[in-house]
Design an enzyme around this catalytic site. Structure first.
Site, PDB file in Angstrom:
ATOM      1  N   PHE A 126       0.854  -1.195   0.000  1.00 44.26           N
ATOM      2  CA  PHE A 126       0.000   0.000   0.000  1.00 44.26           C
ATOM      3  C   PHE A 126       0.890   1.246   0.000  1.00 44.26           C
ATOM      4  CE2 PHE A 126      -2.821   3.194   1.858  1.00 44.26           C
ATOM      5  CZ  PHE A 126      -3.898   3.066   0.998  1.00 44.26           C
ATOM      6  N   ASP A 197       1.758  -5.168   8.242  1.00 42.51           N
ATOM      7  CA  ASP A 197       0.591  -4.290   8.208  1.00 42.51           C
ATOM      8  C   ASP A 197      -0.627  -5.213   8.050  1.00 42.51           C
ATOM      9  OD1 ASP A 197      -1.535  -2.643   7.462  1.00 42.51           O
ATOM     10  OD2 ASP A 197      -0.270  -1.295   6.275  1.00 42.51           O
ATOM     11  N   TYR A 222     -10.705   1.008  10.887  1.00 43.68           N
ATOM     12  CA  TYR A 222     -11.972   1.339  10.202  1.00 43.68           C
ATOM     13  C   TYR A 222     -12.372   0.352   9.112  1.00 43.68           C
ATOM     14  CZ  TYR A 222      -8.415   3.668   7.296  1.00 43.68           C
ATOM     15  OH  TYR A 222      -7.297   3.950   6.563  1.00 43.68           O
ATOM     16  N   LYS A 223     -11.572  -0.690   8.886  1.00 45.16           N
ATOM     17  CA  LYS A 223     -11.947  -1.654   7.835  1.00 45.16           C
ATOM     18  C   LYS A 223     -12.747  -2.787   8.484  1.00 45.16           C
ATOM     19  CE  LYS A 223      -7.749  -0.505   5.236  1.00 45.16           C
ATOM     20  NZ  LYS A 223      -8.306   0.229   4.096  1.00 45.16           N
ATOM     21  N   ARG A 370     -13.237  -3.752  -7.145  1.00 46.40           N
ATOM     22  CA  ARG A 370     -12.888  -4.529  -5.955  1.00 46.40           C
ATOM     23  C   ARG A 370     -14.139  -4.758  -5.105  1.00 46.40           C
ATOM     24  NH1 ARG A 370      -8.710  -2.406  -1.373  1.00 46.40           N
ATOM     25  NH2 ARG A 370     -10.383  -0.878  -1.187  1.00 46.40           N
TER      26      ARG A 370
HETATM   27  C1  LIG Z   1      -2.552  -1.738   3.817  1.00 46.74           C
HETATM   28  C2  LIG Z   1      -2.931  -0.386   4.269  1.00 46.74           C
HETATM   29  N1  LIG Z   1      -2.163   0.274   5.139  1.00 46.74           N
HETATM   30  C3  LIG Z   1      -2.485   1.520   5.569  1.00 46.74           C
HETATM   31  C4  LIG Z   1      -3.617   2.149   5.105  1.00 46.74           C
HETATM   32  C5  LIG Z   1      -3.974   3.557   5.478  1.00 46.74           C
HETATM   33  O1  LIG Z   1      -3.730   3.856   6.738  1.00 46.74           O
HETATM   34  P1  LIG Z   1      -4.197   5.226   7.417  1.00 46.74           P
HETATM   35  O2  LIG Z   1      -4.965   6.030   6.424  1.00 46.74           O
HETATM   36  O3  LIG Z   1      -5.026   4.793   8.584  1.00 46.74           O
HETATM   37  O4  LIG Z   1      -2.961   5.890   7.846  1.00 46.74           O
HETATM   38  C6  LIG Z   1      -4.466   1.482   4.222  1.00 46.74           C
HETATM   39  C7  LIG Z   1      -5.696   2.155   3.746  1.00 46.74           C
HETATM   40  O5  LIG Z   1      -6.442   1.688   2.975  1.00 46.74           O
HETATM   41  C8  LIG Z   1      -4.097   0.198   3.782  1.00 46.74           C
HETATM   42  O6  LIG Z   1      -4.867  -0.444   2.901  1.00 46.74           O
END
Ligand SMILES: Cc1ncc(COP(=O)(O)O)c(C=O)c1O
Length: 411
Positions: A126, A197, A222-223, A370
């Protein structure tokens, strides 16, 4: 033999997780297949946020730090997440955003391996995971390097110069799962640390950080944890490393004695030192209540249903939309997370037309539609209805309009 809507309804009837649906607020006539981006609202989270605002903030004001135990909410919510990710209660704390926690964990890792220069990751990670590493390296004067190799080659690319391997357990786009135990073991074999992560895995499939001997981890609230938009994130530090972590964001909430107001920073014992500033109590309260719903469910059942929904979706796309030029962009079944992806050159407009019909998934550039499955609240019949909606959009070419092709800020 062709699958039917009646069969999907029958599967819902037999589904042991079906009663959880009632615990969520979901609008009528919407099929929501985007819980991998923003989880649906648990009724208990709404009630708890209301209480945090009206009773705790409104009624008890600052006394609530003690009376309602706001002060240790990050640890209490962290202990609940620990149960979902195979960690001990004192190894997880809720704090900040995933991006900020990545910064904290990567910085801690580089300090724990001062003689090594490389953060190893994959180009398909990501973007925030990559950007945070790039920013940290720049801040440290450019002595380090972010090395990127394709996901399947990461384990073989680890050498004595790698300080930390930083990977997302389930890829946000392909949904492919890394073998957590194998990659962690490969990192350790070369003396490197392993940072996972868990944004797309915790709450959607079994995760066992300690069985894999992971060192550090971060994840989103939040997911699949259903904590609400911008819910605070969490981090994990294995017990054996906790005293070695020197927080780069040395804030007062991570101090050993925040309320003695000392001039000098002294890190708290254990996981608490990874806090920085005052926790966002309202959103953390909502997350805490959402976690209670999730930890009631059997993760094995969640995983079984998630895979079954993905299988059903792909089979129905074949059956109903076979002539419409979709390619399967999902990971192979044995390494698939809780989402599937369809590839189509007009993917963006197709997704917008589908959303306009009440089927909500999302789009990831350049060409992926998706769809995420949240087994606590999604039904098999919704998978049927989603694919029926897709077929209708394709058969009628409803997607082929200027308004559906115009890109919005969030996709
Ligand atoms: C794998 C991954 N890491 C981190 C994040 C984003 O993290 P944040 O916006 O909470 O910093 C996302 C958001 O979709 C994600 O998919």
């Amino acid at each position: 033999m062709a699958l039917t809507r009646a069969e999907c309804l029958a599967r819902d009837k037999a589904d042991p997780l079906a009663p959880f649906r009632e615990r969520f607020v979901l609008p009528e006539n919407i099929v929501y297949l985007d819980g991998n981006s923003l989880g649906a609202l648990p009724k208990a989270a709404a009630a708890r946020a209301r209480k945090a605002v009206e009773v705790e903030w409104g009624g008890d004001l600052i006394k609530s730090w003690n009376v309602h135990r706001w002060i240790d909410l990050p640890q209490r919510a962290g202990a609940k997440i620990a149960r979902l990710v195979g960690a001990k209660a004192g190894e997880v704390i809720v704090a900040d955003s995933t991006s900020v926690n990545l910064f904290k964990m990567l910085a801690a890792a580089l300090r724990m391996r001062p003689e090594r220069r490389v953060i190893l990751s994959e180009p398909g990670n990501f973007p925030t995971d990559l950007y945070v590493a790039q920013g940290l390296i720049e801040m440290l004067g450019g002595k380090h390097e972010l090395k990127l190799v394709p996901g399947e080659k990461v384990a073989a690319a680890i050498d004595e110069n790698v300080a930390v391997v930083s990977l997302t357990h389930v890829n946000y786009k392909s949904g492919r799962i890394h073998d957590m135990a194998a990659v962690t073991a490969a990192a350790h074999a070369k003396g490197a640390l392993m940072l996972w992560d868990l944004a797309h895995s915790a709450g959607a499939l079994p995760v066992d950080l300690n069985a894999a001997r992971a060192d550090l981890a971060v994840g989103c609230g939040y997911k699949y944890l259903n904590g609400g938009p911008g819910a605070p994130a969490y981090l994990f530090v294995a017990e054996r490393h906790q005293e070695a972590v020197r927080p780069p964001l040395a804030g007062w909430m991570g101090h050993a004695h925040p309320f003695t107001f000392d001039v000098d920073y002294e890190p708290a014992k254990g996981i608490a030192r990874n806090l920085c500033g005052t926790p966002p109590i309202i959103s953390m309260s909502a997350l805490d209540a959402a976690l209670d719903v999730l930890i009631e469910a059997d993760m094995t059942l969640i995983r079984e249903k998630s895979l079954a929904m993905g299988d059903l979706f792909l089979a129905l796309v074949d059956q109903e939309c076979g002539s419409h030029g979709f390619k399967n962009g999902s990971a192979a079944r044995h390494e698939r997370g809780s989402q599937v992806g369809l590839l189509h050159p007009e993917g963006y407009a197709i997704m917008q037309a589908l959303i306009a019909r009440g089927v909500i998934g999302d789009f990831r550039a350049p060409d992926m539609l998706r769809f995420g499955f949240a087994p606590l609240y999604n039904r098999y019949v919704e998978v049927w209805d989603a694919v029926a909606g897709l077929k209708a959009v394709m058969d009628s070419r409803a997607w082929d309009t200027a308004s559906f092709k115009a890109r919005a800020a969030v996709t």
